[in-house]
Design a protein around this motif. Structure first.
Motif, PDB file in Angstrom:
ATOM      1  N   LYS A  59      38.345 -97.379   2.631  1.00 33.36           N
ATOM      2  CA  LYS A  59      39.239 -97.691   3.756  1.00 33.36           C
ATOM      3  C   LYS A  59      39.100 -96.717   4.922  1.00 33.36           C
ATOM      4  CE  LYS A  59      41.069-101.244   1.800  1.00 33.36           C
ATOM      5  NZ  LYS A  59      40.889-102.612   2.379  1.00 33.36           N
ATOM      6  N   LEU A  60      38.303 -95.670   4.739  1.00 31.23           N
ATOM      7  CA  LEU A  60      38.154 -94.658   5.776  1.00 31.23           C
ATOM      8  C   LEU A  60      36.703 -94.550   6.225  1.00 31.23           C
ATOM      9  CD1 LEU A  60      40.271 -91.874   4.015  1.00 31.23           C
ATOM     10  CD2 LEU A  60      41.027 -93.291   5.938  1.00 31.23           C
ATOM     11  N   THR A  61      36.514 -94.223   7.482  1.00 32.23           N
ATOM     12  CA  THR A  61      35.165 -93.937   7.972  1.00 32.23           C
ATOM     13  C   THR A  61      34.775 -92.526   7.550  1.00 32.23           C
ATOM     14  OG1 THR A  61      35.913 -93.011  10.085  1.00 32.23           O
ATOM     15  CG2 THR A  61      35.628 -95.404   9.980  1.00 32.23           C
ATOM     16  N   ASP A  62      33.491 -92.215   7.670  1.00 32.49           N
ATOM     17  CA  ASP A  62      33.038 -90.862   7.328  1.00 32.49           C
ATOM     18  C   ASP A  62      33.730 -89.827   8.216  1.00 32.49           C
ATOM     19  OD1 ASP A  62      31.390 -91.953   5.432  1.00 32.49           O
ATOM     20  OD2 ASP A  62      29.579 -91.885   6.693  1.00 32.49           O
ATOM     21  N   VAL A  86      43.666 -90.302  -3.206  1.00 33.58           N
ATOM     22  CA  VAL A  86      42.818 -91.250  -3.931  1.00 33.58           C
ATOM     23  C   VAL A  86      43.148 -92.661  -3.464  1.00 33.58           C
ATOM     24  CG1 VAL A  86      42.078 -92.117  -6.180  1.00 33.58           C
ATOM     25  CG2 VAL A  86      42.847 -89.738  -5.956  1.00 33.58           C
ATOM     26  N   THR A  87      42.117 -93.401  -3.030  1.00 31.36           N
ATOM     27  CA  THR A  87      42.308 -94.824  -2.717  1.00 31.36           C
ATOM     28  C   THR A  87      41.500 -95.646  -3.714  1.00 31.36           C
ATOM     29  OG1 THR A  87      40.433 -95.092  -1.183  1.00 31.36           O
ATOM     30  CG2 THR A  87      42.497 -94.217  -0.276  1.00 31.36           C
ATOM     31  N   LEU A  88      42.092 -96.729  -4.167  1.00 29.41           N
ATOM     32  CA  LEU A  88      41.462 -97.621  -5.144  1.00 29.41           C
ATOM     33  C   LEU A  88      41.521 -99.053  -4.649  1.00 29.41           C
ATOM     34  CD1 LEU A  88      43.265 -96.228  -8.334  1.00 29.41           C
ATOM     35  CD2 LEU A  88      40.952 -95.629  -7.588  1.00 29.41           C
ATOM     36  N   ASP A  89      40.712 -99.895  -5.249  1.00 30.03           N
ATOM     37  CA  ASP A  89      40.786-101.339  -4.999  1.00 30.03           C
ATOM     38  C   ASP A  89      40.364-102.048  -6.278  1.00 30.03           C
ATOM     39  OD1 ASP A  89      41.084-103.807  -3.898  1.00 30.03           O
ATOM     40  OD2 ASP A  89      39.387-103.664  -2.503  1.00 30.03           O
ATOM     41  N   ASP A 123      46.655 -94.634  -3.807  1.00 30.05           N
ATOM     42  CA  ASP A 123      46.941 -95.898  -3.125  1.00 30.05           C
ATOM     43  C   ASP A 123      45.971 -96.959  -3.631  1.00 30.05           C
ATOM     44  OD1 ASP A 123      47.514 -97.973  -1.427  1.00 30.05           O
ATOM     45  OD2 ASP A 123      47.162 -96.872   0.432  1.00 30.05           O
ATOM     46  N   ASN A 124      46.503 -97.935  -4.356  1.00 31.47           N
ATOM     47  CA  ASN A 124      45.657 -99.003  -4.897  1.00 31.47           C
ATOM     48  C   ASN A 124      45.783-100.245  -4.019  1.00 31.47           C
ATOM     49  OD1 ASN A 124      44.080-100.668  -6.424  1.00 31.47           O
ATOM     50  ND2 ASN A 124      45.314-100.546  -8.287  1.00 31.47           N
ATOM     51  N   TRP A 125      44.741-100.557  -3.273  1.00 34.57           N
ATOM     52  CA  TRP A 125      44.751-101.697  -2.354  1.00 34.57           C
ATOM     53  C   TRP A 125      44.639-103.037  -3.087  1.00 34.57           C
ATOM     54  CZ3 TRP A 125      45.076-101.671   3.062  1.00 34.57           C
ATOM     55  CH2 TRP A 125      45.199-100.395   3.631  1.00 34.57           C
ATOM     56  N   TYR A 126      44.333-102.993  -4.345  1.00 31.77           N
ATOM     57  CA  TYR A 126      44.224-104.234  -5.124  1.00 31.77           C
ATOM     58  C   TYR A 126      45.570-104.951  -5.197  1.00 31.77           C
ATOM     59  CZ  TYR A 126      43.398-107.337  -9.119  1.00 31.77           C
ATOM     60  OH  TYR A 126      43.301-108.440  -9.941  1.00 31.77           O
ATOM     61  N   ASP A 127      46.628-104.175  -5.429  1.00 30.69           N
ATOM     62  CA  ASP A 127      47.966-104.768  -5.524  1.00 30.69           C
ATOM     63  C   ASP A 127      48.969-104.122  -4.562  1.00 30.69           C
ATOM     64  OD1 ASP A 127      48.284-102.296  -6.733  1.00 30.69           O
ATOM     65  OD2 ASP A 127      48.472-103.110  -8.761  1.00 30.69           O
ATOM     66  N   GLY A 128      48.510-103.139  -3.783  1.00 35.59           N
ATOM     67  CA  GLY A 128      49.381-102.495  -2.808  1.00 35.59           C
ATOM     68  C   GLY A 128      50.296-101.432  -3.388  1.00 35.59           C
TER      69      GLY A 128
END
Length: 276
Positions: A59-62, A86-89, A123-128
């Motif tokens: 979700k982030l650019t370099d 930590v970001t997940l999907d 933050d898990n973007w799979y289910d928010g």
């Protein structure tokens, strides 16, 4: 000269309020600058990674990742806590609280020692779903209300601007752990000055309007024959019955240790979750 003395006499409490606010602000600024100049020495040599931004969801650019790493590095030295993002999907095989705790424990995060002072935001973007996990002095500091405020503050803009949201997460931890906030309000100069000015304006306006208002009628001007008739008044005791109602004094989240629990690895954590 007499008018000037009358002016200062009339508004002496105004000047006193402004003076008190100024010295309070000055003390807080000196205290805050002293805290910010202090740099903690990291003593945990067992953590297996120097990474703090794990953007598995992409979700982030370099450029954004690097900015967050720099902000985290500066903040960690100032507050003496590891700060992990930590970001997940993906669909997790465990609940997000356990994932956050296990992630922290597995890498042995902690600024002072393994499983010590620090936080992780997952933050898990799979289910928010999101989870903010605290450890060590961060667990002692964050109350339930403070955790809820952080979650609301971050998730409120996550979908629109993930980078800005995660920056908020880091800045909130910085403010709370450095003692530069009361509740969730930062002690910034503009706020102090605005409050001082607002009090001064209200006080001055009240004083001026009171000075302009002059008594034009006597106390008995509109009373027949100039003699007030007070009538008859009698207080009667109706009943001696009283009603009692229990007021719940349950946890309001004003003290630290919010969301305290033990992880699967046997380590103490606090925290709370939300959704975006």
């Amino acid at each position: 000269m007499r008018d000037l003395k009358e002016f200062f006499k009339r508004f002496k409490w105004l000047f006193l309020v402004i003076a008190v606010l100024f010295f309070v602000w000055l003390f807080l600024m000196i205290f805050r600058s002293g805290r910010e100049e202090a740099a903690y020495e990291r003593t945990n040599e067992m953590c297996d990674t120097r990474e703090r931004v794990f953007d598995y969801a992409g979700k982030l650019t370099d450029y954004e990742e690097e900015n967050l790493r720099k902000l985290i590095a500066e903040t960690e030295k100032k507050i003496g806590c590891d700060i992990v993002l930590v970001t997940l999907d993906e669909k997790l095989s465990k609940n997000i609280m356990d994932y956050a705790d296990d992630f922290y424990d597995g890498h042995m995060f902690g600024y002072n020692k393994p499983w010590g002072d620090g936080v992780v935001y997952v933050d898990n973007w799979y289910d928010g779903n999101v989870w903010f996990s605290t450890s060590g002095k961060a667990e002692d500091r964050y109350s339930d209300n403070m955790i809820e405020d952080l979650i609301d503050h971050v998730t409120g803009i996550t979908n629109q601007n993930p980078y800005k949201a995660y920056t908020r997460y880091i800045n909130d931890v910085s403010a709370q752990m450095s003692g530069s906030s009361i509740g969730s309000i930062s002690l910034d100069t503009p706020i102090i000055l605005f409050v001082s000015l607002l009090i001064a304006i209200v006080y001055a306006a009240t004083g001026i309007s009171g000075a302009k208002a002059k008594r034009t009628t006597g106390i008995t001007q509109y009373v027949p024959d100039g003699r007030p008739d007070m009538g008859f008044c009698n207080d009667a005791l109706i009943s001696t019955h009283t009603t009692r109602r229990h007021i719940d004094r349950g946890s309001g989240g004003s003290s630290g240790g919010g969301g305290h629990h033990m992880s699967s690895g046997g380590h103490s954590h606090g925290g709370g979750g939300g959704h975006h």
